[in-house]
Scaffold this motif. Structure first.
Motif, PDB file in Angstrom:
ATOM      1  N   HIS A 295       4.957   7.401  -6.126  1.00  0.00           N
ATOM      2  CA  HIS A 295       4.509   7.754  -4.776  1.00  0.00           C
ATOM      3  C   HIS A 295       3.058   8.230  -4.762  1.00  0.00           C
ATOM      4  CE1 HIS A 295       8.860   7.671  -3.904  1.00  0.00           C
ATOM      5  NE2 HIS A 295       8.483   7.508  -2.654  1.00  0.00           N
ATOM      6  N   GLY A 296       2.359   7.965  -5.855  1.00  0.00           N
ATOM      7  CA  GLY A 296       0.927   8.269  -5.911  1.00  0.00           C
ATOM      8  C   GLY A 296       0.583   9.712  -6.190  1.00  0.00           C
ATOM      9  N   VAL A 297       1.583  10.475  -6.694  1.00  0.00           N
ATOM     10  CA  VAL A 297       1.330  11.876  -6.989  1.00  0.00           C
ATOM     11  C   VAL A 297       1.192  12.026  -8.501  1.00  0.00           C
ATOM     12  CG1 VAL A 297       2.205  14.239  -6.840  1.00  0.00           C
ATOM     13  CG2 VAL A 297       2.646  12.610  -4.977  1.00  0.00           C
ATOM     14  N   ALA A 298      -0.048  12.195  -8.961  1.00  0.00           N
ATOM     15  CA  ALA A 298      -0.319  12.309 -10.400  1.00  0.00           C
ATOM     16  C   ALA A 298      -0.216  13.773 -10.820  1.00  0.00           C
ATOM     17  CB  ALA A 298      -1.694  11.761 -10.710  1.00  0.00           C
TER      18      ALA A 298
ATOM     19  N   GLU B 199       0.178   7.871   1.503  1.00  0.00           N
ATOM     20  CA  GLU B 199      -0.288   9.109   0.877  1.00  0.00           C
ATOM     21  C   GLU B 199       0.717  10.234   1.077  1.00  0.00           C
ATOM     22  OE1 GLU B 199      -3.904  12.405   1.162  1.00  0.00           O
ATOM     23  OE2 GLU B 199      -3.771  10.792   2.634  1.00  0.00           O
TER      24      GLU B 199
ATOM     25  N   ALA C 117       4.852   9.724  -9.617  1.00  0.00           N
ATOM     26  CA  ALA C 117       3.789   8.766  -9.900  1.00  0.00           C
ATOM     27  C   ALA C 117       3.919   7.535  -9.022  1.00  0.00           C
ATOM     28  CB  ALA C 117       3.821   8.372 -11.377  1.00  0.00           C
TER      29      ALA C 117
ATOM     30  N   HIS D 233       4.433  11.419   5.530  1.00  0.00           N
ATOM     31  CA  HIS D 233       3.626  11.803   4.365  1.00  0.00           C
ATOM     32  C   HIS D 233       4.308  12.902   3.538  1.00  0.00           C
ATOM     33  CE1 HIS D 233       0.201   9.392   5.688  1.00  0.00           C
ATOM     34  NE2 HIS D 233       0.484   9.808   6.913  1.00  0.00           N
TER      35      HIS D 233
ATOM     36  N   MET E 235       0.843  -1.205   0.000  1.00  0.00           N
ATOM     37  CA  MET E 235       0.000   0.000   0.000  1.00  0.00           C
ATOM     38  C   MET E 235       0.878   1.255   0.000  1.00  0.00           C
ATOM     39  SD  MET E 235      -2.917   1.104   2.754  1.00  0.00           S
ATOM     40  CE  MET E 235      -3.566   2.766   2.772  1.00  0.00           C
ATOM     41  N   THR E 236       0.610   2.168  -0.918  1.00  0.00           N
ATOM     42  CA  THR E 236       1.388   3.400  -1.028  1.00  0.00           C
ATOM     43  C   THR E 236       0.957   4.390   0.049  1.00  0.00           C
ATOM     44  OG1 THR E 236       1.535   3.106  -3.424  1.00  0.00           O
ATOM     45  CG2 THR E 236       2.071   5.279  -2.563  1.00  0.00           C
TER      46      THR E 236
END
Length: 204
Positions: A200-203, A4, A198, A163, A1-2
């Protein structure tokens, strides 16, 4: 799970703006071997780093001129021609930072920079005023990769270390951020930064 990412922290030199002391000195000391000797023995990286820690240019110049009086003019040229050393912005990474700010992301900056030259950099590159704020090493007497500078930045800007994602061009500074509990990536170019964000879930 990444995990946030809620906070993104940029280094500045060689991440957002170029920095190379050889630019003016290639004119002042045209011979490569002589110029390399000068940077290895007179205006060294470690000498310059003390200005990032808060030492005044006046004191820095006086110290070297006492040791190398024959190089006085070349020593004074370092500060005199500093603006030439920050010759251009990195268009791709600046665009990424601008997009993150425009998207409402929490963006700050953490940099090893002399206090007075940072003021000049802000005038040269107005995009440095876009993030929520900045910690400048020369203003607080701490430098990366000292753990204390990451902790101070996190306190001052209410960052949650787990975070937080830090972007720096120096491996030792990336490791310093990780030691402070941050996520961190090594900057090489804009494309890699996009893929690291990306991952790290940053689009964008």
């Amino acid at each position: 799970m990444t995990i946030e990412i809620r906070h993104i922290v940029f280094d500045i030199g060689r991440v957002l703006i170029h920095y190379d002391p050889h630019i003016p000195y290639s004119r002042l000391i045209p011979d490569d071997a002589e110029r390399n000797w000068f940077f290895a023995n007179v205006c060294t990286h470690d000498w310059n780093l003390e200005q990032d820690r808060g030492r005044s240019w006046e004191d820095a110049e006086a110290l070297l001129i006492e040791q190398h009086p024959e190089h006085e003019e070349r020593i004074r040229a370092f500060r005199k021609h500093w603006q030439e050393m920050v010759s251009h912005a990195y268009v791709e990474s600046v665009a990424i930072m601008e997009t993150l700010v425009a998207d409402g992301r929490d963006v700050t900056m953490l940099t090893n920079f002399a206090a007075d030259t940072f003021k000049e950099a802000r005038k040269l590159y107005p995009f440095l005023d876009l993030p929520r704020g900045v910690t400048v090493s020369g203003e607080i007497g701490l430098i990366k990769p000292d753990l204390a500078i990451y902790e101070k930045h996190a306190r001052d800007f209410s960052l949650e270390p787990a975070h937080t994602l830090f972007i720096d061009d120096a491996e030792k500074n990336v490791e310093g951020a990780r030691a402070a509990g941050w996520n961190a990536v090594l900057f090489t170019d804009g494309e890699k930064l996009k893929s690291d964000l990306a991952a790290h879930g940053v689009a964008l």
